[in-house]
Scaffold this motif. Structure first.
Motif, short mmCIF file in Angstrom:
data_model
loop_
_atom_site.label_atom_id
_atom_site.label_comp_id
_atom_site.label_asym_id
_atom_site.label_seq_id
_atom_site.Cartn_x
_atom_site.Cartn_y
_atom_site.Cartn_z
N ILE A 1 20.68 58.79 58.53
CA ILE A 1 20.30 59.13 57.16
C ILE A 1 20.03 60.63 57.04
CG2 ILE A 1 18.52 58.81 55.39
CD1 ILE A 1 20.47 56.49 55.65
N GLY A 2 19.36 61.20 58.06
CA GLY A 2 19.12 62.63 58.04
C GLY A 2 20.40 63.44 58.07
N LEU A 3 21.36 63.00 58.90
CA LEU A 3 22.65 63.71 58.97
C LEU A 3 23.40 63.63 57.65
CD1 LEU A 3 23.90 62.62 62.51
CD2 LEU A 3 23.14 64.90 61.81
N SER A 4 23.13 62.59 56.86
CA SER A 4 23.85 62.44 55.59
C SER A 4 23.52 63.56 54.62
CB SER A 4 23.53 61.09 54.95
OG SER A 4 22.19 61.05 54.47
N VAL A 5 22.39 64.25 54.82
CA VAL A 5 21.99 65.28 53.85
C VAL A 5 21.94 66.68 54.43
CG1 VAL A 5 20.69 63.68 52.40
CG2 VAL A 5 19.53 64.85 54.29
N ILE A 6 21.88 66.83 55.77
CA ILE A 6 21.76 68.18 56.33
C ILE A 6 22.82 68.52 57.37
CG2 ILE A 6 19.27 68.30 55.90
CD1 ILE A 6 18.85 67.70 58.88
N ALA A 7 23.69 67.59 57.73
CA ALA A 7 24.74 67.91 58.71
C ALA A 7 25.66 68.98 58.13
CB ALA A 7 25.54 66.65 59.05
N PRO A 8 25.97 70.03 58.91
CA PRO A 8 26.81 71.11 58.37
C PRO A 8 28.23 70.67 58.06
CG PRO A 8 26.40 71.40 60.72
CD PRO A 8 25.51 70.30 60.28
N HIS A 9 28.67 69.53 58.62
CA HIS A 9 30.01 69.04 58.35
C HIS A 9 29.96 67.52 58.21
CE1 HIS A 9 34.33 68.26 58.77
NE2 HIS A 9 34.51 69.55 58.50
N PRO A 10 30.71 66.94 57.24
CA PRO A 10 30.66 65.47 57.06
C PRO A 10 31.11 64.69 58.27
CG PRO A 10 32.42 66.48 55.73
CD PRO A 10 31.56 67.59 56.23
N ASP A 11 31.90 65.30 59.16
CA ASP A 11 32.36 64.57 60.35
C ASP A 11 31.21 64.23 61.29
OD1 ASP A 11 34.93 64.48 59.49
OD2 ASP A 11 35.65 66.16 60.71
N LEU A 12 30.11 65.00 61.23
CA LEU A 12 28.94 64.67 62.06
C LEU A 12 28.30 63.37 61.58
CD1 LEU A 12 27.27 68.18 62.51
CD2 LEU A 12 28.46 66.82 64.24
N PHE A 13 28.23 63.19 60.26
CA PHE A 13 27.70 61.95 59.69
C PHE A 13 28.58 60.77 60.10
CE2 PHE A 13 28.41 59.05 56.04
CZ PHE A 13 27.16 58.43 56.00
N LYS A 14 29.90 60.96 59.99
CA LYS A 14 30.83 59.88 60.36
C LYS A 14 30.82 59.66 61.87
CE LYS A 14 33.93 60.94 56.49
NZ LYS A 14 35.30 61.38 56.11
N GLY A 15 30.83 60.77 62.63
CA GLY A 15 30.88 60.65 64.09
C GLY A 15 29.66 59.95 64.65
N TRP A 16 28.48 60.22 64.08
CA TRP A 16 27.27 59.55 64.55
C TRP A 16 27.38 58.04 64.34
CZ3 TRP A 16 23.22 60.84 67.46
CH2 TRP A 16 22.12 59.98 67.48
N PHE A 17 27.94 57.64 63.20
CA PHE A 17 28.10 56.20 62.96
C PHE A 17 29.06 55.59 63.97
CE2 PHE A 17 30.41 52.65 61.08
CZ PHE A 17 29.36 51.79 60.79
N HIS A 18 30.19 56.26 64.21
CA HIS A 18 31.20 55.68 65.09
C HIS A 18 30.74 55.63 66.55
CE1 HIS A 18 34.28 56.94 61.85
NE2 HIS A 18 34.04 55.66 61.76
N LEU A 19 30.08 56.71 67.02
CA LEU A 19 29.71 56.78 68.43
C LEU A 19 28.36 56.15 68.73
CD1 LEU A 19 30.91 60.41 69.28
CD2 LEU A 19 32.05 58.24 69.80
N ALA A 20 27.39 56.37 67.84
CA ALA A 20 26.03 55.87 68.11
C ALA A 20 25.79 54.47 67.56
CB ALA A 20 24.99 56.83 67.53
N VAL A 21 26.65 54.04 66.63
CA VAL A 21 26.44 52.72 66.00
C VAL A 21 27.61 51.78 66.30
CG1 VAL A 21 26.12 51.48 63.83
CG2 VAL A 21 25.03 53.71 64.17
N ALA A 22 28.79 52.15 65.84
CA ALA A 22 29.92 51.22 65.88
C ALA A 22 30.33 50.82 67.29
CB ALA A 22 31.11 51.84 65.14
N LEU A 23 30.48 51.82 68.19
CA LEU A 23 30.95 51.51 69.54
C LEU A 23 29.98 50.62 70.32
CD1 LEU A 23 33.07 51.83 71.70
CD2 LEU A 23 32.06 54.04 72.34
N PRO A 24 28.70 50.98 70.44
CA PRO A 24 27.79 50.07 71.18
C PRO A 24 27.60 48.73 70.48
CG PRO A 24 26.57 51.89 70.18
CD PRO A 24 28.00 52.22 70.04
#
Length: 420
Positions: A30-53
Motif C-alpha cells: 500500500i505504501g509503494l502504491s503512493v510513493i514508489a518512484p516507478h509503478p513497476d515497483l508497486f507491481k513487482g512487489w506484488f509479483h515477487l512478495a505476494v504472488a510467487l510465494p
C-alpha cells in the motif's frame, strides 16, 4: 540463480515467516502504491512478495481458506466465468487469450491475499486508520511535488507509484482517505492532537490533489460522499465541530488551487474537456451490443475489432479505449450474466452492511464507503478482472475491507486473525 530463488521460497521457515508477515507485506505494498518512484515497483512487489510465494503455498496446500464464505465464492465465480466465457466466446488470438488468463490469475491471487491480510489488520483499526491516512497524505504530497517539479502547473496532476493516471490517482487517494477517516472515527475517544492534525492534513491535501487532477468523477464522488458522511455525523452525533473542521479544510484546499489556476481558468479547463468522450463510449457500446447479449464478446476480445469499436473510431478517433464504466464494460465483455454476477458481488457487501451488529451511524458510514466505490466505477475502469493496477485499490480493496468489517463479530473471523 533461479534454483536458488526457488529454494529460498520453498524453505519451510521462509514460508512460515511469510505467513506471519502477511499484514506487513500488505502495508508495504500500500505504501509503494503512493510513493514508489516507478509503478513497476508497486507491481513487482506484488509479483515477487505476494504472488510467487502464495502460488507455491497454494500448490503445496499449506494455506487454509474459508471457501464457504459467500463473498469469496462469488468472487471466484466471477473470475471463473470471465475466464471460461472468454475462452469459449472470443475469437481473439492466443496472445490476447493469454493476457486474459494472466489477468484472471493475478486477480485470483489478489483476492486470496486480501482475505489473508485484512482480517488481522482489522484487529487494530486505530493503527490501520492512521496508516491509510498517512498514505493519503504522502500520496497527495508526492503528487503535488511532482506537479510542481515537472512544471505541470497548467496541466493535470498525477502521482507516483500506482498513481500515474490522474483519474485513478484521485480515486485511490479518495478511498484511502475515506477508509482511514472511518477507522479513526470509530476510535474518536482515543484520538490525540496529532491524530486530528493528520486527519486535517490528509483531508486538505487530498482535496487539493483531487481538484488539481481535474478528474470530474472523483470530485463528484468527493462532494457527494464527503457531504453525505458529514451530514450523517452532524445529524446523528451532533458533531458540529467536525463539520466546521472539514469546512475549513475544504476552504483552505480551494484557496490553494485558486492560487495556481484562478477561478475562471480552473472552470474553463474543466469545461473544455467536455465529457472526455465517455458518453460516446457508452452510447456506442450500448447501441452496438455484443453478438450474445447474455454472454458478451469475451474478455480477450479487442474492442477496436467490434462494431462498437468501429463506431468509436469513426466518432472520436480512438483506436484503443475501454468503457470507462464498470457496468457497461462488464456487459460488453461478459454480457448480462457477467453483470448479474457483478451485482451479486456488490449486493453481498451491501447486505452484509445492513445485517451486521452495529449502530445506524456506523452502518450509514459504511454505506457511504460502499457508495463511493460504486460512484468511482461509474466513470472509470471496465472490469474487476485485470492485472496489478491502481484499479484494484479502489475496487477490490475497499469491497473486501467492508466485507470483513461487517464480519468482525463472526467467531470464524476471530480464529482467522489468531491463526495469522
Amino acid at each position: 540463480m533461479y534454483k536458488r530463488v526457488l529454494d529460498f521460497y520453498t524453505e519451510k521457515d521462509v514460508r512460515t515467516s511469510w505467513l506471519q508477515k502477511i499484514p506487513s507485506i500488505f502495508l508495504i505494498w500500500i505504501g509503494l502504491s503512493v510513493i514508489a518512484p516507478h509503478p513497476d515497483l508497486f507491481k513487482g512487489w506484488f509479483h515477487l512478495a505476494v504472488a510467487l510465494p502464495l502460488l507455491l503455498m497454494l500448490f503445496r496446500r499449506e494455506i487454509s481458506l474459508d471457501t464457504k464464505d459467500s463473498f469469496f465464492r462469488l468472487a471466484m465465480v466471477l473470475l471463473l466465468y470471465t475466464t471460461l466465457n472468454s475462452l469459449i466466446i472470443s475469437n481473439a488470438d492466443w496472445a490476447l487469450h493469454g493476457q486474459a488468463l494472466r489477468w484472471s490469475l493475478e486477480t485470483w491471487l489478489l483476492v486470496i491475499f486480501l482475505f489473508l491480510a485484512i482480517p488481522p489488520l482489522l484487529a487494530r483499526p486505530y493503527r490501520l486508520g492512521r496508516l491509510l491516512l498517512t498514505c493519503a497524505l504522502l500520496g497527495s504530497l508526492a503528487s503535488l511535488v511532482v506537479f510542481v517539479l515537472t512544471g505541470g502547473v497548467s496541466g493535470r496532476l498525477y502521482g507516483l507509484g500506482a498513481l500515474s493516471n490522474p483519474v485513478q490517482a484521485s480515486s485511490v487517494l479518495l478511498v484511502y482517505l475515506a477508509m482511514g477517516v472511518f477507522l479513526l472515527w470509530r476510535e474518536r475517544a482515543r484520538l490525540t492532537y496529532g491524530d486530528h492534525a493528520l486527519i486535517f492534513a490528509a483531508l486538505a491535501l487530498t482535496v487539493v490533489a483531487l481538484l488539481m487532477s481535474q478528474s470530474r468523477g472523483p470530485l463528484l464522488a468527493l462532494v457527494t460522499g464527503g457531504g453525505y458522511c458529514l451530514l450523517v455525523n452532524a445529524v446523528t452525533q451532533r458533531a458540529w465541530k467536525l463539520l466546521i473542521f472539514a469546512a475549513v479544510s475544504l476552504l483552505l484546499s480551494a484557496a490553494v488551487v485558486l492560487l495556481f489556476f484562478g477561478m475562471s481558468e480552473f472552470t474553463q479547463a474543466m469545461l473544455e474537456r467536455g465529457s472526455s468522450f465517455r458518453l460516446d463510449f457508452w452510447s456506442a457500446l450500448l447501441q452496438n451490443p455484443p453478438g450474445s447479449v447474455l454472454l458478451g464478446h469475451g474478455a480477450a476480445t479487442d474492442l477496436a475489432q467490434t462494431a462498437a469499436g468501429v463506431e468509436i473510431l469513426r466518432t472520436t478517433g480512438y483506436e484503443e479505449f475501454h468503457a470507462h464504466n464498470l457496468f457497461v464494460g462488464t456487459f460488453a465483455d461478459s454480457g448480462l450474466v457477467g453483470v448479474g454476477i457483478l451485482l451479486a458481488v456488490l449486493g453481498t457487501v451491501l447486505h452484509g452492511i445492513y445485517r451486521m451488529p452495529a449502530t445506524w451511524t456506523e452502518r450509514l458510514y459504511l454505506l457511504g464507503v460502499w457508495g463511493l466505490v460504486v460512484m468511482l466505477c461509474l466513470t472509470d475502469t471496465h472490469t474487476l478482472v485485470i492485472s496489478a493496477k491502481a484499479v484494484w485499490l479502489f475496487t477490490w480493496l475497499p469491497l473486501i475491507f467492508l466485507w470483513f468489517w461487517t464480519r468482525r463479530a463472526d467467531p470464524s473471523l476471530a480464529s482467522e486473525r489468531e491463526s495469522i
